[in-house]
Design a protein around this motif. Sequence first.
Motif, PDB file in Angstrom:
ATOM      1  N   PRO A 121       0.814  -1.222   0.000  1.00 29.90           N
ATOM      2  CA  PRO A 121       0.000   0.000   0.000  1.00 29.90           C
ATOM      3  C   PRO A 121       0.843   1.265   0.000  1.00 29.90           C
ATOM      4  CG  PRO A 121      -0.002  -1.041   2.171  1.00 29.90           C
ATOM      5  CD  PRO A 121       0.640  -2.015   1.231  1.00 29.90           C
ATOM      6  N   ASP A 122       2.114   1.140   0.445  1.00 30.12           N
ATOM      7  CA  ASP A 122       3.018   2.282   0.440  1.00 30.12           C
ATOM      8  C   ASP A 122       3.890   2.328  -0.811  1.00 30.12           C
ATOM      9  OD1 ASP A 122       4.510   0.053   0.935  1.00 30.12           O
ATOM     10  OD2 ASP A 122       5.425   0.777   2.800  1.00 30.12           O
ATOM     11  N   TYR A 123       3.634   1.405  -1.749  1.00 24.78           N
ATOM     12  CA  TYR A 123       4.369   1.320  -3.013  1.00 24.78           C
ATOM     13  C   TYR A 123       5.848   0.961  -2.794  1.00 24.78           C
ATOM     14  CZ  TYR A 123       0.560   3.161  -5.903  1.00 24.78           C
ATOM     15  OH  TYR A 123      -0.625   3.326  -6.586  1.00 24.78           O
ATOM     16  N   ASP A 124       6.187   0.432  -1.644  1.00 15.74           N
ATOM     17  CA  ASP A 124       7.568   0.033  -1.353  1.00 15.74           C
ATOM     18  C   ASP A 124       7.701  -1.462  -1.651  1.00 15.74           C
ATOM     19  OD1 ASP A 124      10.176  -0.094  -0.519  1.00 15.74           O
ATOM     20  OD2 ASP A 124       9.720   0.026   1.629  1.00 15.74           O
ATOM     21  N   ILE A 125       8.047  -1.793  -2.879  1.00 17.20           N
ATOM     22  CA  ILE A 125       8.039  -3.175  -3.350  1.00 17.20           C
ATOM     23  C   ILE A 125       9.264  -3.935  -2.858  1.00 17.20           C
ATOM     24  CG2 ILE A 125       8.154  -4.614  -5.428  1.00 17.20           C
ATOM     25  CD1 ILE A 125       6.541  -2.440  -6.859  1.00 17.20           C
ATOM     26  N   ASP A 126       9.034  -5.139  -2.353  1.00 22.02           N
ATOM     27  CA  ASP A 126      10.120  -6.032  -1.933  1.00 22.02           C
ATOM     28  C   ASP A 126      10.651  -6.724  -3.186  1.00 22.02           C
ATOM     29  OD1 ASP A 126      11.778  -8.018  -0.937  1.00 22.02           O
ATOM     30  OD2 ASP A 126      10.435  -8.581   0.708  1.00 22.02           O
ATOM     31  N   VAL A 127      11.640  -6.132  -3.808  1.00 20.05           N
ATOM     32  CA  VAL A 127      12.129  -6.621  -5.095  1.00 20.05           C
ATOM     33  C   VAL A 127      12.677  -8.043  -5.012  1.00 20.05           C
ATOM     34  CG1 VAL A 127      13.831  -6.244  -6.935  1.00 20.05           C
ATOM     35  CG2 VAL A 127      12.500  -4.314  -6.017  1.00 20.05           C
ATOM     36  N   PRO A 128      13.543  -8.382  -4.051  1.00 16.64           N
ATOM     37  CA  PRO A 128      14.043  -9.764  -3.990  1.00 16.64           C
ATOM     38  C   PRO A 128      12.933 -10.801  -3.850  1.00 16.64           C
ATOM     39  CG  PRO A 128      15.413  -8.338  -2.645  1.00 16.64           C
ATOM     40  CD  PRO A 128      14.213  -7.528  -3.048  1.00 16.64           C
ATOM     41  N   ALA A 129      11.913 -10.498  -3.044  1.00 16.71           N
ATOM     42  CA  ALA A 129      10.819 -11.447  -2.860  1.00 16.71           C
ATOM     43  C   ALA A 129      10.030 -11.625  -4.151  1.00 16.71           C
ATOM     44  CB  ALA A 129       9.891 -10.977  -1.743  1.00 16.71           C
ATOM     45  N   GLU A 130       9.785 -10.534  -4.866  1.00 12.96           N
ATOM     46  CA  GLU A 130       9.038 -10.618  -6.115  1.00 12.96           C
ATOM     47  C   GLU A 130       9.845 -11.347  -7.187  1.00 12.96           C
ATOM     48  OE1 GLU A 130       5.834  -9.716  -6.447  1.00 12.96           O
ATOM     49  OE2 GLU A 130       5.928  -9.298  -4.307  1.00 12.96           O
ATOM     50  N   GLN A 131      11.134 -11.090  -7.231  1.00 20.41           N
ATOM     51  CA  GLN A 131      11.982 -11.787  -8.199  1.00 20.41           C
ATOM     52  C   GLN A 131      12.029 -13.284  -7.916  1.00 20.41           C
ATOM     53  OE1 GLN A 131      15.735  -9.692  -8.026  1.00 20.41           O
ATOM     54  NE2 GLN A 131      15.138  -8.270  -9.645  1.00 20.41           N
ATOM     55  N   GLU A 132      12.110 -13.638  -6.658  1.00 19.88           N
ATOM     56  CA  GLU A 132      12.125 -15.055  -6.290  1.00 19.88           C
ATOM     57  C   GLU A 132      10.834 -15.743  -6.718  1.00 19.88           C
ATOM     58  OE1 GLU A 132      12.652 -17.913  -2.319  1.00 19.88           O
ATOM     59  OE2 GLU A 132      12.608 -15.727  -2.116  1.00 19.88           O
ATOM     60  N   ALA A 133       9.703 -15.068  -6.545  1.00 19.39           N
ATOM     61  CA  ALA A 133       8.404 -15.663  -6.881  1.00 19.39           C
ATOM     62  C   ALA A 133       8.281 -15.912  -8.377  1.00 19.39           C
ATOM     63  CB  ALA A 133       7.277 -14.760  -6.394  1.00 19.39           C
ATOM     64  N   VAL A 134       8.591 -14.910  -9.190  1.00 19.22           N
ATOM     65  CA  VAL A 134       8.396 -15.084 -10.631  1.00 19.22           C
ATOM     66  C   VAL A 134       9.474 -15.976 -11.244  1.00 19.22           C
ATOM     67  CG1 VAL A 134       7.101 -12.958 -10.955  1.00 19.22           C
ATOM     68  CG2 VAL A 134       9.582 -12.898 -11.124  1.00 19.22           C
ATOM     69  N   ALA A 135      10.661 -15.992 -10.656  1.00 19.60           N
ATOM     70  CA  ALA A 135      11.724 -16.853 -11.180  1.00 19.60           C
ATOM     71  C   ALA A 135      11.368 -18.323 -11.016  1.00 19.60           C
ATOM     72  CB  ALA A 135      13.051 -16.544 -10.490  1.00 19.60           C
ATOM     73  N   ALA A 136      10.570 -18.647 -10.006  1.00 17.57           N
ATOM     74  CA  ALA A 136      10.208 -20.039  -9.736  1.00 17.57           C
ATOM     75  C   ALA A 136       8.999 -20.500 -10.542  1.00 17.57           C
ATOM     76  CB  ALA A 136       9.935 -20.222  -8.242  1.00 17.57           C
ATOM     77  N   ALA A 137       8.352 -19.599 -11.260  1.00 22.33           N
ATOM     78  CA  ALA A 137       7.113 -19.926 -11.976  1.00 22.33           C
ATOM     79  C   ALA A 137       7.389 -20.250 -13.432  1.00 22.33           C
ATOM     80  CB  ALA A 137       6.143 -18.756 -11.881  1.00 22.33           C
ATOM     81  N   SER A 138       6.455 -20.980 -14.028  1.00 20.92           N
ATOM     82  CA  SER A 138       6.465 -21.215 -15.476  1.00 20.92           C
ATOM     83  C   SER A 138       5.541 -20.237 -16.196  1.00 20.92           C
ATOM     84  CB  SER A 138       6.014 -22.646 -15.785  1.00 20.92           C
ATOM     85  OG  SER A 138       6.899 -23.590 -15.223  1.00 20.92           O
ATOM     86  N   LEU A 139       4.507 -19.803 -15.498  1.00 26.12           N
ATOM     87  CA  LEU A 139       3.539 -18.869 -16.069  1.00 26.12           C
ATOM     88  C   LEU A 139       3.377 -17.688 -15.130  1.00 26.12           C
ATOM     89  CD1 LEU A 139       1.232 -18.098 -18.074  1.00 26.12           C
ATOM     90  CD2 LEU A 139      -0.316 -19.435 -16.608  1.00 26.12           C
ATOM     91  N   VAL A 140       3.475 -16.483 -15.683  1.00 26.33           N
ATOM     92  CA  VAL A 140       3.228 -15.250 -14.945  1.00 26.33           C
ATOM     93  C   VAL A 140       1.977 -14.612 -15.536  1.00 26.33           C
ATOM     94  CG1 VAL A 140       4.101 -12.971 -14.293  1.00 26.33           C
ATOM     95  CG2 VAL A 140       5.684 -14.916 -14.488  1.00 26.33           C
TER      96      VAL A 140
END
Length: 213
Positions: free
Chosen positions: A49-68
């Motif tokens: 809600p504060d627009y302060d994105i956790d970049v490492p966490a988001e990168q880890e999530a999408v890197a582990a996926a086959s479909l985004v």
Amino acid sequence: MDEFAKPAPGVVLLAAHPNWRESRVNRLLLDGARTLPWVQVRDLYASYPDYDIDVPAEQEAVAAASLVVLLHPVQWYSMPALMKLWLDEVLRYGWAYGPHGTALQGKDLWLVATTGGTEASYHPQGYNRYFFDAFLPPYEQTAALCGMRFLPPMLLHGAHRVSAEEIAAHVQTFTQRLGSYPDWPELEDMPACPACDVPQGDRPAVHDQAAAR
């Protein structure tokens, strides 16, 4: 056997809606995705809600996926502000694209979006002046730059006025499609991800900072 009981590849759904309470369609699509246990739902406005994105966490999530999956209402012919910020901060040079930026190569990107305007409004004689396909190149090129395959989008036009029955059918189709990925017949004929090489000279400052570390 339950239709959705089979093993499935990792799926990350990035959902962005500035006001879920006012959503007629996207909120129900989000609920449908949450019924599939292998789909990781990331509600960006709830998480940041504060627009302060956790970049490492988001990168880890999408890197582990086959479909985004990008799920959002179309706002000013594009995505909501927080999803655009997510792209700016998470899809970084040297990680998602450019030299050594291979984290997303070979994955699929699927746009699931709604518009307030009807399909007829997206026409040279309509008030939006262009067919909706004219607004897709930024999505397509984002996928290409990251070495991802851009899947045919799933759209619902006129979200403010479609009937409850149409919404229910749309949500059911979306959930079935998400549940059956990657067993979509059309994927067999889709070409592989394009190659977009970004010369280091196009990002000299970023390259120099990385070398200094």
